[in-house]
Scaffold this motif. Structure first.
Motif, mmCIF file in Angstrom:
data_model
loop_
_atom_site.group_PDB
_atom_site.id
_atom_site.type_symbol
_atom_site.label_atom_id
_atom_site.label_comp_id
_atom_site.label_asym_id
_atom_site.label_seq_id
_atom_site.Cartn_x
_atom_site.Cartn_y
_atom_site.Cartn_z
ATOM 1 N N ALA A 1 0.829 -1.208 0.000
ATOM 2 C CA ALA A 1 0.000 0.000 0.000
ATOM 3 C C ALA A 1 0.861 1.255 0.000
ATOM 4 N N GLU A 2 1.927 1.244 0.777
ATOM 5 C CA GLU A 2 2.823 2.407 0.851
ATOM 6 C C GLU A 2 3.448 2.702 -0.517
ATOM 7 N N THR B 1 2.203 1.768 -3.414
ATOM 8 C CA THR B 1 1.114 2.186 -4.305
ATOM 9 C C THR B 1 0.798 3.654 -4.117
ATOM 10 N N ILE B 2 0.695 4.080 -2.880
ATOM 11 C CA ILE B 2 0.396 5.483 -2.572
ATOM 12 C C ILE B 2 1.498 6.391 -3.131
ATOM 13 N N ILE C 1 0.309 9.310 -5.809
ATOM 14 C CA ILE C 1 0.144 10.682 -5.321
ATOM 15 C C ILE C 1 0.538 11.730 -6.377
ATOM 16 N N LEU D 1 -5.323 2.369 2.256
ATOM 17 C CA LEU D 1 -5.076 3.449 1.292
ATOM 18 C C LEU D 1 -5.683 4.779 1.734
ATOM 19 N N GLN E 1 -4.360 7.276 3.133
ATOM 20 C CA GLN E 1 -3.518 8.443 2.872
ATOM 21 C C GLN E 1 -3.625 8.941 1.435
ATOM 22 N N LEU E 2 -4.185 8.128 0.569
ATOM 23 C CA LEU E 2 -4.352 8.532 -0.824
ATOM 24 C C LEU E 2 -5.664 9.289 -0.950
ATOM 25 N N ASP E 3 -5.558 10.606 -1.052
ATOM 26 C CA ASP E 3 -6.739 11.470 -1.039
ATOM 27 C C ASP E 3 -7.379 11.501 -2.428
ATOM 28 N N LYS F 1 -12.314 6.437 -4.360
ATOM 29 C CA LYS F 1 -12.037 5.026 -4.654
ATOM 30 C C LYS F 1 -13.276 4.398 -5.306
#
Length: 320
Positions: free
Chosen positions: A34-35, A37-38, A42, A83, A85-87, A90
C-alpha cells in the motif's frame, strides 16, 4: 471531483486501476504494498482509483488459465484499511450476484460512509448461483442516487458479437448507472463501434449518453499477452504478431495504447459520448507498472493540450 465530473457529463476523466494483494499476504506486507502504491499514485493527475474484485473465471472457458488463480484481498477492505492516505475517490468493483440483498445493502452503506463508489459486475461464470440480480442491486443502491454515482462495465468484444451493447448500456443507465468502464481496449475499431451505435441509439430514443471510460493496459511479455486473450480481450492478429516480433514488446504496446487513446479522443470529441481513460497493469512486473504510470502522464498531457482536461491545482499545506 470525480462525482461532479460524472454527474455533469464532463469528458477527460482519468482513473488508475489496481488489484488488491493476494489473500495470503501478511498484514505487514500489505502495508508495504500500500505504501508503494500510494507513493506511485500521489504525483499523478487522476480523478479516482479503481480497486478490482478478483474473481476466479476458470469456469467461463475451457482454455487453461495462463497464470494460476490466487484469491485476492477484499478490495473494499484494502482501500479502506490501507489506502486512507491517498486522497482520491475510490471505485470498488463488486460481483453483486454473490451476495444477498441484506449483505449488499450493508456493504453499500459502508461504501457510502467512506465516500467510495461502486461498480457492479456480473458473476464470474454463467452457471454461478446468483443470490440477487443486477437490476435488484441497482434498486438497493438507488437511495444514494443524489450523493453518489454508480458504475458498470462495458465489453466492446460483446458488441462485436451480439450487436446490442448500446442498448445494454442504456438499459443500465435507466436503472441509475451513470458511467461505464470498458474491458481493456486493444482493437480500437470495436470501441469506436460501441460509441457510434450508442450515439445513434441515444438520438433515436432521445436519451443522454452516460460516460464511457476506456481501459488501456501495457503488455510486456508473451505470457501477459496470452492472459489478456484468456480474459476475452480481442487483439487483432496483425497487432499480436507485431507485438511478438517487437524488440521491446512493452515499449511497443505502450505506443499502441497511446495511439488508441489519441484516436478515441478525436473520435469521441466529435460525438455525444462523454469519455475518459482508465490505465491499469494486469501484471505485477515492475517494468509494466512503471509503463502504466508513464501512460497516465502521457494521456493526461495529451488531454490537456486538446483542452479536454485541465490540470487540477496542487493544494499547499502552508498558511500563505
Amino acid at each position: 471531483m470525480f462525482l461532479n465530473k460524472i454527474k455533469s457529463g464532463a469528458s477527460g476523466i482519468l482513473t488508475y486501476g489496481i488489484t488488491p494483494p493476494k489473500s495470503e499476504t501478511t498484514a505487514e506486507r500489505i502495508a508495504e504494498i500500500a505504501e508503494k502504491t500510494i507513493a506511485r499514485l500521489i504525483p499523478l493527475d487522476i480523478d479516482a482509483l479503481i480497486v478490482y474484485d478478483v474473481q476466479d473465471e476458470s469456469a467461463r472457458t475451457c482454455e487453461e488459465r495462463p497464470f494460476p488463480f490466487l484469491k485476492a484481498h477484499d478490495p473494499f477492505s484494502f482501500a479502506a484499511g490501507y489506502l486512507q492516505q491517498l486522497d482520491l475517490p475510490k471505485i470498488i468493483y463488486r460481483p453483486a450476484g454473490k451476495f444477498s440483498g441484506e449483505e449488499l445493502s450493508d456493504w453499500l452503506e459502508d461504501l457510502h460512509r467512506h465516500d467510495f463508489y461502486p461498480v457492479f459486475v456480473g458473476v464470474p461464470a454463467p452457471d454461478f448461483p446468483v443470490k440477487i440480480s443486477l437490476p435488484e442491486a441497482y434498486g438497493i443502491w438507488n437511495k444514494y442516487n443524489y450523493t453518489s454515482v454508480m458504475g458498470a462495465v462495458t465489453i466492446p468484444e460483446r458488441h462485436e458479437v451480439l450487436k446490442d451493447e448500446d442498448q445494454r448500456i442504456l438499459d443500465k443507465a435507466s436503472c441509475g448507472v451513470s458511467y461505464f468502464i470498458s474491458q481493456c481496449v486493444f482493437d480500437v475499431s470495436y470501441a469506436k463501434k460501441v460509441v457510434e451505435d450508442l450515439c445513434r441509439t441515444c438520438l433515436e430514443q432521445q436519451k443522454t449518453a452516460p460516460t464511457i471510460i476506456f481501459t488501456l493496459t501495457a503488455c510486456g511479455s508473451t505470457k501477459t499477452l496470452c492472459f489478456m486473450e484468456w480474459l476475452g480481450i480481442h487483439i487483432p492478429a496483425s497487432l499480436k504478431e507485431e507485438l511478438k516480433l517487437a524488440d521491446n514488446m512493452l515499449e511497443r504496446s505502450v505506443n499502441v495504447c497511446l495511439d488508441i487513446a489519441a484516436e478515441l479522443t478525436a473520435f469521441c470529441a466529435e460525438r455525444c459520448v462523454p469519455f475518459g481513460f482508465n490505465i491499469e497493469s494486469v501484471a505485477i512486473r515492475k517494468d509494466e507498472i512503471e509503463a502504466s504510470i508513464f501512460m497516465v502522464n502521457e494521456i493526461a498531457e495529451m488531454l490537456q493540450k486538446k483542452g479536454i482536461r485541465r490540470m487540477e491545482p496542487v493544494l499547499s499545506d502552508r498558511n500563505d
